[in-house]
Design a protein around this motif. Structure first.
Motif, PDB file in Angstrom:
ATOM      1  N   LYS A  12     -25.930  18.423  14.644  1.00  0.00           N
ATOM      2  CA  LYS A  12     -26.190  17.182  14.018  1.00  0.00           C
ATOM      3  C   LYS A  12     -24.785  16.781  13.844  1.00  0.00           C
ATOM      4  O   LYS A  12     -24.425  15.648  13.832  1.00  0.00           O
ATOM      5  CB  LYS A  12     -26.830  17.288  12.593  1.00  0.00           C
ATOM      6  CG  LYS A  12     -26.842  15.986  11.800  1.00  0.00           C
ATOM      7  CD  LYS A  12     -27.829  16.182  10.567  1.00  0.00           C
ATOM      8  CE  LYS A  12     -27.873  14.901   9.966  1.00  0.00           C
ATOM      9  NZ  LYS A  12     -28.807  14.943   8.664  1.00  0.00           N
ATOM     10  N   VAL A  13     -23.945  17.765  13.422  1.00  0.00           N
ATOM     11  CA  VAL A  13     -22.342  17.201  13.169  1.00  0.00           C
ATOM     12  C   VAL A  13     -21.806  16.894  14.346  1.00  0.00           C
ATOM     13  O   VAL A  13     -21.163  15.781  14.822  1.00  0.00           O
ATOM     14  CB  VAL A  13     -21.580  18.359  13.086  1.00  0.00           C
ATOM     15  CG1 VAL A  13     -20.132  18.343  12.821  1.00  0.00           C
ATOM     16  CG2 VAL A  13     -21.994  18.850  11.478  1.00  0.00           C
ATOM     17  N   TYR A  15     -23.547  15.524  17.002  1.00  0.00           N
ATOM     18  CA  TYR A  15     -24.112  14.220  17.282  1.00  0.00           C
ATOM     19  C   TYR A  15     -23.345  13.006  16.355  1.00  0.00           C
ATOM     20  O   TYR A  15     -22.963  12.047  16.921  1.00  0.00           O
ATOM     21  CB  TYR A  15     -25.658  14.042  16.819  1.00  0.00           C
ATOM     22  CG  TYR A  15     -26.140  12.669  16.762  1.00  0.00           C
ATOM     23  CD1 TYR A  15     -26.394  12.134  18.026  1.00  0.00           C
ATOM     24  CD2 TYR A  15     -26.350  11.907  15.670  1.00  0.00           C
ATOM     25  CE1 TYR A  15     -27.028  10.811  18.349  1.00  0.00           C
ATOM     26  CE2 TYR A  15     -26.812  10.862  15.558  1.00  0.00           C
ATOM     27  CZ  TYR A  15     -27.355  10.089  17.001  1.00  0.00           C
ATOM     28  OH  TYR A  15     -27.970   8.766  16.954  1.00  0.00           O
ATOM     29  N   LYS A  16     -22.948  13.280  15.244  1.00  0.00           N
ATOM     30  CA  LYS A  16     -22.317  12.298  14.669  1.00  0.00           C
ATOM     31  C   LYS A  16     -20.731  11.983  15.061  1.00  0.00           C
ATOM     32  O   LYS A  16     -20.292  10.785  14.939  1.00  0.00           O
ATOM     33  CB  LYS A  16     -22.091  13.074  12.901  1.00  0.00           C
ATOM     34  CG  LYS A  16     -23.451  12.545  12.301  1.00  0.00           C
ATOM     35  CD  LYS A  16     -23.159  13.379  10.860  1.00  0.00           C
ATOM     36  CE  LYS A  16     -24.400  12.953  10.115  1.00  0.00           C
ATOM     37  NZ  LYS A  16     -24.418  13.489   8.488  1.00  0.00           N
ATOM     38  N   ASP A  17     -20.096  13.077  15.491  1.00  0.00           N
ATOM     39  CA  ASP A  17     -18.733  12.940  16.143  1.00  0.00           C
ATOM     40  C   ASP A  17     -18.965  12.259  17.433  1.00  0.00           C
ATOM     41  O   ASP A  17     -18.145  11.233  17.595  1.00  0.00           O
ATOM     42  CB  ASP A  17     -18.110  14.149  16.300  1.00  0.00           C
ATOM     43  CG  ASP A  17     -17.997  14.928  15.208  1.00  0.00           C
ATOM     44  OD1 ASP A  17     -17.770  14.490  14.099  1.00  0.00           O
ATOM     45  OD2 ASP A  17     -17.793  16.344  15.219  1.00  0.00           O
ATOM     46  N   LYS A  19     -21.196   9.903  18.137  1.00  0.00           N
ATOM     47  CA  LYS A  19     -21.616   8.453  17.610  1.00  0.00           C
ATOM     48  C   LYS A  19     -20.196   7.948  17.174  1.00  0.00           C
ATOM     49  O   LYS A  19     -20.030   6.619  17.588  1.00  0.00           O
ATOM     50  CB  LYS A  19     -22.545   8.732  16.552  1.00  0.00           C
ATOM     51  CG  LYS A  19     -23.068   7.239  16.094  1.00  0.00           C
ATOM     52  CD  LYS A  19     -24.389   7.486  15.138  1.00  0.00           C
ATOM     53  CE  LYS A  19     -24.675   6.167  14.975  1.00  0.00           C
ATOM     54  NZ  LYS A  19     -25.807   6.201  13.817  1.00  0.00           N
ATOM     55  N   ALA A  20     -19.475   8.499  16.278  1.00  0.00           N
ATOM     56  CA  ALA A  20     -18.257   8.094  15.772  1.00  0.00           C
ATOM     57  C   ALA A  20     -17.352   7.426  16.839  1.00  0.00           C
ATOM     58  O   ALA A  20     -16.778   6.535  17.121  1.00  0.00           O
ATOM     59  CB  ALA A  20     -17.438   8.856  14.832  1.00  0.00           C
TER      60      ALA A  20
END
Length: 292
Positions: A12-13, A15-17, A19-20
């Protein structure tokens, strides 16, 4: 260093990176697509249509470009110009970088001085050309005073070498800075170990410096190749749209076709040039990978 919470999965981390990073790059990628990628695809499309742009013409425009005498002359001159300028520029800038590193090993502040030729406005360069190489310019005045005959630099084969000298002089400082960056990336411990083993200066240069500069060589060669097409501005302002045959480059041809609104043939020639440059760049990268 990012600290992960125990209750947050690593996936999940990531994926967030990602996405950012995507939203961070989105404005730049949008600009590249709007102003470079989409226009290039439209150029490819137009190259297969007639002058009006409505009737499909197949490869007729490409055949017309390849058989055009002006295109053949401009291609030969451009290839000759690149084949002479790039090796001279690479070798001269490397020699100057090695000399500057010996004279100023820590002189990072004066690197900006090497870029002064690139910062000179084109209008100033044109004025310098006229002062030096005009039929009644400084060089011809000195030749006549010394008893020699004057030379029509811009209306003879000498114009080609004037263009070569201008390109090398304007870009040698920039390439030298790139070589210096590559030299700074070589660890001093490698030279120290070689000196302990009894290696001389030439052996260090051959077996340490040159192999370590191979990635820099590829970058400098590609940048120099692309910068070689910018010399058209000086040649155009001095000699106009139809200069001496020795300096009639592809940029002159493209400019004349654009003025005459010969868009389809211009698009076909641009696609051909893009393919040739792509092949050259790929060959350079393949050669450097083989040497690495």
């Amino acid at each position: 260093m990012k600290i992960l919470k125990k209750n947050v999965p690593r996936e999940k981390v990531k994926y967030k990176d990602a996405k950012a990073a995507f939203f961070f790059l989105l404005p730049s990628m949008t600009g590249i697509c709007l102003f470079f990628v989409f226009p290039f695809f439209d150029t490819v499309r137009r190259s297969f249509f007639d002058v009006v742009g409505q009737n499909f013409a197949g490869f007729a425009q490409y055949q017309s470009v390849i058989s055009n005498d002006s295109f053949q002359l401009a291609s030969v001159n451009t290839a000759k110009f690149i084949g002479i300028c790039i090796p001279i520029l690479l070798l001269l800038s490397l020699i100057l970088a090695l000399l500057m590193r010996q004279i100023h090993p820590k002189g990072r502040r004066i690197k900006t001085l090497y870029l002064l030729p690139m910062s000179i406005p084109v209008a100033s360069m044109v004025l310098l050309w006229q002062l030096l190489f005009h039929d009644k310019g400084i060089i011809n005045t000195m030749l006549v005073q010394s008893g020699a005959e004057s030379v029509s630099f811009m209306n003879s084969g000498a114009a080609f070498w004037v263009l070569v000298g201008t390109y090398v002089w304007k870009n040698v400082g920039y390439d030298m800075v790139l070589w210096l960056a590559g030299l700074d990336g070589i660890s001093e411990s490698m030279y120290e170990a070689a000196n302990v083993d009894g290696a001389g200066a030439w052996q260090c240069f051959r077996y340490i410096t040159i192999p370590s500069l191979i990635p820099t060589l590829g970058m400098v060669a590609i940048i120099s190749l692309l910068n070689s097409f910018k010399v058209f501005r000086e040649a155009y302002l001095v000699a106009g749209s139809y200069p001496h045959d020795s300096i009639y480059l592809l940029q002159h041809l493209f400019n004349n076709w654009f003025v005459n609104m010969d868009i389809s043939r211009l698009c076909a020639a641009a696609v051909l040039l893009c393919l040739v440059l792509l092949v050259i760049i790929m060959l350079i990268q393949k050669f450097l990978q083989a040497e690495d």
